[in-house]
Design a protein around this motif. Sequence first.
Motif, mmCIF file in Angstrom:
data_model
loop_
_atom_site.group_PDB
_atom_site.id
_atom_site.type_symbol
_atom_site.label_atom_id
_atom_site.label_comp_id
_atom_site.label_asym_id
_atom_site.label_seq_id
_atom_site.Cartn_x
_atom_site.Cartn_y
_atom_site.Cartn_z
ATOM 1 N N GLY A 1 0.837 -1.191 0.000
ATOM 2 C CA GLY A 1 0.000 0.000 0.000
ATOM 3 C C GLY A 1 0.878 1.249 0.000
ATOM 4 O O GLY A 1 2.100 1.168 0.100
ATOM 5 N N THR A 2 0.255 2.407 -0.125
ATOM 6 C CA THR A 2 1.008 3.666 -0.114
ATOM 7 C C THR A 2 0.296 4.682 0.775
ATOM 8 O O THR A 2 -0.918 4.621 0.949
ATOM 9 C CB THR A 2 1.132 4.268 -1.537
ATOM 10 N N ARG A 3 1.054 5.598 1.296
ATOM 11 C CA ARG A 3 0.491 6.715 2.050
ATOM 12 C C ARG A 3 0.028 7.776 1.060
ATOM 13 O O ARG A 3 0.429 7.763 -0.104
ATOM 14 C CB ARG A 3 1.564 7.331 2.947
ATOM 15 N N PRO A 4 -0.771 8.727 1.526
ATOM 16 C CA PRO A 4 -1.101 9.846 0.637
ATOM 17 C C PRO A 4 0.201 10.534 0.182
ATOM 18 O O PRO A 4 1.136 10.684 0.974
ATOM 19 C CB PRO A 4 -1.926 10.772 1.533
ATOM 20 N N HIS A 5 0.249 10.900 -1.089
ATOM 21 C CA HIS A 5 1.475 11.504 -1.620
ATOM 22 C C HIS A 5 1.138 12.429 -2.785
ATOM 23 O O HIS A 5 0.042 12.401 -3.328
ATOM 24 C CB HIS A 5 2.468 10.426 -2.070
ATOM 25 N N ILE A 6 2.114 13.241 -3.131
ATOM 26 C CA ILE A 6 1.967 14.198 -4.234
ATOM 27 C C ILE A 6 2.664 13.624 -5.464
ATOM 28 O O ILE A 6 3.774 13.095 -5.381
ATOM 29 C CB ILE A 6 2.572 15.562 -3.855
ATOM 30 N N ALA B 1 -2.926 18.160 -15.259
ATOM 31 C CA ALA B 1 -2.698 18.789 -13.957
ATOM 32 C C ALA B 1 -1.204 18.957 -13.737
ATOM 33 O O ALA B 1 -0.405 18.134 -14.178
ATOM 34 C CB ALA B 1 -3.301 17.941 -12.845
ATOM 35 N N LYS B 2 -0.820 20.044 -13.064
ATOM 36 C CA LYS B 2 0.591 20.252 -12.720
ATOM 37 C C LYS B 2 0.971 19.477 -11.464
ATOM 38 O O LYS B 2 2.130 19.191 -11.239
ATOM 39 C CB LYS B 2 0.862 21.732 -12.511
ATOM 40 N N ILE B 3 -0.033 19.123 -10.662
ATOM 41 C CA ILE B 3 0.209 18.393 -9.428
ATOM 42 C C ILE B 3 -1.049 17.596 -9.076
ATOM 43 O O ILE B 3 -2.163 18.030 -9.348
ATOM 44 C CB ILE B 3 0.579 19.370 -8.286
ATOM 45 N N VAL B 4 -0.862 16.402 -8.523
ATOM 46 C CA VAL B 4 -1.985 15.579 -8.090
ATOM 47 C C VAL B 4 -1.732 15.164 -6.651
ATOM 48 O O VAL B 4 -0.645 14.704 -6.309
ATOM 49 C CB VAL B 4 -2.135 14.319 -8.980
ATOM 50 N N HIS B 5 -2.728 15.349 -5.802
ATOM 51 C CA HIS B 5 -2.656 14.894 -4.409
ATOM 52 C C HIS B 5 -3.305 13.512 -4.339
ATOM 53 O O HIS B 5 -4.519 13.396 -4.213
ATOM 54 C CB HIS B 5 -3.379 15.883 -3.479
ATOM 55 N N HIS B 6 -2.467 12.484 -4.430
ATOM 56 C CA HIS B 6 -2.963 11.106 -4.438
ATOM 57 C C HIS B 6 -3.356 10.705 -3.019
ATOM 58 O O HIS B 6 -2.601 10.943 -2.074
ATOM 59 C CB HIS B 6 -1.871 10.175 -4.981
ATOM 60 N N PRO B 7 -4.521 10.088 -2.835
ATOM 61 C CA PRO B 7 -4.980 9.736 -1.483
ATOM 62 C C PRO B 7 -4.270 8.527 -0.876
ATOM 63 O O PRO B 7 -4.465 8.208 0.290
ATOM 64 C CB PRO B 7 -6.462 9.430 -1.691
ATOM 65 N N GLY B 8 -3.434 7.852 -1.649
ATOM 66 C CA GLY B 8 -2.790 6.628 -1.172
ATOM 67 C C GLY B 8 -3.626 5.419 -1.554
ATOM 68 O O GLY B 8 -4.747 5.551 -2.031
ATOM 69 N N THR B 9 -3.062 4.240 -1.347
ATOM 70 C CA THR B 9 -3.780 3.012 -1.678
ATOM 71 C C THR B 9 -3.679 2.031 -0.526
ATOM 72 O O THR B 9 -2.698 2.024 0.225
ATOM 73 C CB THR B 9 -3.208 2.336 -2.944
ATOM 74 N N ARG B 10 -4.699 1.222 -0.397
ATOM 75 C CA ARG B 10 -4.723 0.174 0.613
ATOM 76 C C ARG B 10 -3.816 -0.973 0.181
ATOM 77 O O ARG B 10 -3.728 -1.287 -1.009
ATOM 78 C CB ARG B 10 -6.136 -0.358 0.702
ATOM 79 N N ALA B 11 -3.173 -1.632 1.137
ATOM 80 C CA ALA B 11 -2.342 -2.795 0.825
ATOM 81 C C ALA B 11 -3.209 -3.910 0.235
ATOM 82 O O ALA B 11 -4.338 -4.117 0.663
ATOM 83 C CB ALA B 11 -1.633 -3.282 2.077
ATOM 84 N N ASN B 12 -2.670 -4.606 -0.748
ATOM 85 C CA ASN B 12 -3.354 -5.730 -1.392
ATOM 86 C C ASN B 12 -2.337 -6.876 -1.475
ATOM 87 O O ASN B 12 -1.624 -7.019 -2.459
ATOM 88 C CB ASN B 12 -3.838 -5.327 -2.785
ATOM 89 N N ASP B 13 -2.242 -7.670 -0.422
ATOM 90 C CA ASP B 13 -1.237 -8.744 -0.367
ATOM 91 C C ASP B 13 -1.759 -10.010 -1.051
ATOM 92 O O ASP B 13 -1.991 -11.036 -0.426
ATOM 93 C CB ASP B 13 -0.841 -9.015 1.078
ATOM 94 N N PHE B 14 -1.945 -9.921 -2.356
ATOM 95 C CA PHE B 14 -2.494 -11.026 -3.133
ATOM 96 C C PHE B 14 -1.570 -12.238 -3.147
ATOM 97 O O PHE B 14 -2.034 -13.371 -3.266
ATOM 98 C CB PHE B 14 -2.838 -10.570 -4.560
#
Length: 125
Positions: free
Chosen positions: A78-83, A103-116
């Motif tokens: 997963g990831t934390r929120p990031h730019i 867009a010149k910048i995107v504020h990504h909300p992050g992603t949940r871990a997916n331990d497939f």
Amino acid sequence: MSVEVRIDQGRIARLLRARGGIAERKLRQRAERVADIARREAPGRMGDFISSYIQDGPRGLEAVVVCTHPAVRFVLDGTRPHIIRPRNARALRFDVGGRTAFAKIVHHPGTRANDFLTRALIEGR
């Protein structure tokens, strides 16, 4: 009349561990079953990057299931929120609802871990 049966445990162990032996075939089948489940569970095209193989390990034969997709660590952990900023252009380009956006910048909300991969290992036992 008597019958004597001797069991050579060392020889049995060597036969089981030998390349091409029963143990290797069963191990290869199980590894491929786990890899198939992982391919099915993987998001997007990540399943195309999953393979399995058998190798000699410190304790004998071992099965390895691997995903070589460059983003697999981000999916598993997963990831934390990031730019996100453009690297080689002045703007980011992406599609939203069938329309192209910039867009010149995107504020990504992050992603949940997916331990497939772990889920595939548990299911493929």
